[in-house]
Design an enzyme around this catalytic site. Sequence first.
Site, short mmCIF file in Angstrom:
data_model
loop_
_atom_site.label_atom_id
_atom_site.label_comp_id
_atom_site.label_asym_id
_atom_site.label_seq_id
_atom_site.Cartn_x
_atom_site.Cartn_y
_atom_site.Cartn_z
N GLY A 13 13.07 -14.78 79.18
CA GLY A 13 11.60 -14.82 79.32
C GLY A 13 11.14 -16.26 79.34
O GLY A 13 10.04 -16.59 78.90
N GLY B 205 7.64 -17.74 80.89
CA GLY B 205 6.34 -17.31 80.39
C GLY B 205 5.59 -18.40 79.64
O GLY B 205 6.03 -19.56 79.57
N GLN B 206 4.45 -18.02 79.08
CA GLN B 206 3.58 -18.99 78.39
C GLN B 206 4.34 -19.71 77.27
O GLN B 206 4.31 -20.92 77.17
CB GLN B 206 2.36 -18.27 77.79
CG GLN B 206 1.33 -19.25 77.25
CD GLN B 206 0.32 -18.61 76.28
OE1 GLN B 206 0.45 -17.44 75.91
NE2 GLN B 206 -0.66 -19.39 75.88
N LEU B 207 5.04 -18.95 76.44
CA LEU B 207 5.79 -19.56 75.34
C LEU B 207 7.12 -20.13 75.82
O LEU B 207 7.50 -21.26 75.48
CB LEU B 207 6.04 -18.49 74.25
CG LEU B 207 6.94 -18.88 73.10
CD1 LEU B 207 6.35 -20.04 72.30
CD2 LEU B 207 7.16 -17.68 72.17
N ASP C 292 15.10 -15.60 83.29
CA ASP C 292 13.87 -14.82 83.48
C ASP C 292 14.09 -13.92 84.68
O ASP C 292 14.90 -14.23 85.56
CB ASP C 292 12.68 -15.75 83.72
CG ASP C 292 11.34 -15.10 83.39
OD1 ASP C 292 10.69 -15.52 82.41
OD2 ASP C 292 10.94 -14.15 84.11
N TYR D 231 1.93 -1.93 72.80
CA TYR D 231 2.53 -3.24 72.48
C TYR D 231 2.75 -3.36 70.97
O TYR D 231 3.85 -3.71 70.52
CB TYR D 231 1.57 -4.32 72.98
CG TYR D 231 1.96 -5.74 72.64
CD1 TYR D 231 3.07 -6.35 73.20
CD2 TYR D 231 1.15 -6.50 71.76
CE1 TYR D 231 3.38 -7.68 72.90
CE2 TYR D 231 1.46 -7.82 71.47
CZ TYR D 231 2.58 -8.40 72.04
OH TYR D 231 2.89 -9.70 71.75
N LYS E 172 6.22 -3.60 68.87
CA LYS E 172 6.54 -4.75 68.01
C LYS E 172 6.84 -4.27 66.58
O LYS E 172 7.75 -4.79 65.93
CB LYS E 172 5.38 -5.76 67.99
CG LYS E 172 5.21 -6.52 69.30
CD LYS E 172 6.36 -7.47 69.58
CE LYS E 172 6.15 -8.33 70.80
NZ LYS E 172 7.31 -9.14 71.18
P1 NAD Z 1 4.53 -14.04 79.05
O1 NAD Z 1 4.07 -12.72 79.62
O2 NAD Z 1 3.78 -15.27 79.41
O3 NAD Z 1 6.06 -14.27 79.44
C1 NAD Z 1 7.03 -13.27 79.41
C2 NAD Z 1 8.14 -13.64 80.37
O4 NAD Z 1 9.12 -12.61 80.33
C3 NAD Z 1 7.66 -13.79 81.81
O5 NAD Z 1 8.08 -15.04 82.36
C4 NAD Z 1 8.32 -12.63 82.53
O6 NAD Z 1 8.69 -12.92 83.88
C5 NAD Z 1 9.56 -12.41 81.66
N1 NAD Z 1 10.09 -11.05 81.82
C6 NAD Z 1 9.39 -9.91 81.96
N2 NAD Z 1 10.23 -8.88 82.12
C7 NAD Z 1 11.49 -9.37 82.09
C8 NAD Z 1 12.77 -8.80 82.23
N3 NAD Z 1 12.93 -7.48 82.46
N4 NAD Z 1 13.85 -9.60 82.12
C9 NAD Z 1 13.71 -10.94 81.93
N5 NAD Z 1 12.51 -11.55 81.81
C10 NAD Z 1 11.40 -10.76 81.89
O7 NAD Z 1 4.62 -13.86 77.46
P2 NAD Z 1 4.49 -15.01 76.36
O8 NAD Z 1 3.06 -15.16 76.05
O9 NAD Z 1 5.30 -16.17 76.73
O10 NAD Z 1 5.15 -14.26 75.12
C11 NAD Z 1 6.51 -14.42 74.78
C12 NAD Z 1 6.82 -13.55 73.57
O11 NAD Z 1 5.98 -13.93 72.48
C13 NAD Z 1 6.57 -12.05 73.81
O12 NAD Z 1 7.57 -11.31 73.15
C14 NAD Z 1 5.23 -11.81 73.17
O13 NAD Z 1 5.11 -10.50 72.73
C15 NAD Z 1 5.27 -12.80 72.01
N6 NAD Z 1 3.93 -13.18 71.57
C16 NAD Z 1 3.13 -13.95 72.39
C17 NAD Z 1 1.84 -14.26 71.97
C18 NAD Z 1 0.93 -15.10 72.84
O14 NAD Z 1 -0.24 -15.32 72.47
N7 NAD Z 1 1.38 -15.62 73.96
C19 NAD Z 1 1.37 -13.79 70.73
C20 NAD Z 1 2.19 -12.99 69.95
C21 NAD Z 1 3.48 -12.70 70.37
#
Ligand code: NAD
Length: 324
Positions: free
Chosen positions: A12, A15-17, A38, A147, A151
């Site tokens: 992943g 993504g944002q994180l 990813d 969601y 979790k």
């Molecule tokens: P995001 O949606 O920005 O990124 C998720 C990434 O996972 C994406 O790049 C997507 O392409 C990839 N992905 C999706 N399906 C996939 C698959 N089948 N195989 C491989 N990669 C896949 O999410 P984020 O904001 O970066 O969050 C990352 C984690 O942190 C998540 O588990 C989320 O639940 C958790 N989280 C995030 C926040 C937040 O505010 N951003 C808050 C609490 C928890």
Amino acid sequence: MANASETVLVIGACGQLGSELTLALRDLYGPANVVAADVAAPRQADLRDSGPFEQVDVLDKKVLADLATRYRFSQIYHLAAVLSASGEKNPKFAWHLNMEGLFNVLDLALEQQVGKVFWPSSIAVFGPHTPRQHTPQHTVMDPNTVYGISKQAGERWCEYYFRKLGLDVRSLRYPGLIGYKSLPGGGTTDYAVDIYHKALNGQTFECFLNQDTYLPMMYMPDALKATLDLMHAPAAQISVRDSYNVGAMSFSPEEIAGSIKKHLPGFDIVYKPDARQQIAASWPKSVDDSVARQDWGWQPAYNLDTMTEDMIANLKRLKAAQAV
Ligand code: NAD
């Protein structure tokens, strides 16, 4: 402490994180030792060009096993998930991806003797009957989004894999994450990133939450620090094996708009709450993270105003660089 001989997988990573955590891990362990993976191709040039990338679907066990055999990972950060607002559009798929993805990673880590796994949980594990102010580490949990349910179940499984099977899996319940480098991926706290972009573009911001909706939030540098501090803490100091509460700040849309107006006095916000208001109303306003502070010294650095100052300075810098 950080060990240069680690080999790390981030699932992943686009993504944002992930796009920021991968770069922080590459700084620590060396770019070649941190594999970004990813299902999507990386758009960010710094992520794409700074180290190995593998296009991988976390639901594909065989591809994951081949990857692990090739690289012999010592740590996995499993971030791929469907987030809160997106999950409500396709609940069965969100459950499938969030749970099967986690099982695939936990089983892979056991089979391939991966030393440590990080998996993020969320404040979405809490629900309408949870105390909303200073939500305790251990309390009522009745999540009502798919969601949040995934979790909460994931937290129980992480603890199970640790206690029954001896896997060193660690987790944080992130609040809403805010950063200037990447855009959010379909969560209920996304407004707190979008608002800065609209403000700098001179646009009125239409907020999908009510003005007085308080939620726990965290600036990305603090989220990276919390993640790395937890992963570097000696195992004996980790008393929580489902997931730690970690807090930094709590604010409402009206307050973040006020913080932005100190820098951009002409900025304007209007409120048009949608379905995400209902999700936000079931989540904590603030969390009690005293257990994380005691166990491994958690301490955030940013509050709302210092985050706003940093966000605006960096977004202005990026805009200026794009204009050249
Ligand atoms: P995001 O949606 O920005 O990124 C998720 C990434 O996972 C994406 O790049 C997507 O392409 C990839 N992905 C999706 N399906 C996939 C698959 N089948 N195989 C491989 N990669 C896949 O999410 P984020 O904001 O970066 O969050 C990352 C984690 O942190 C998540 O588990 C989320 O639940 C958790 N989280 C995030 C926040 C937040 O505010 N951003 C808050 C609490 C928890």
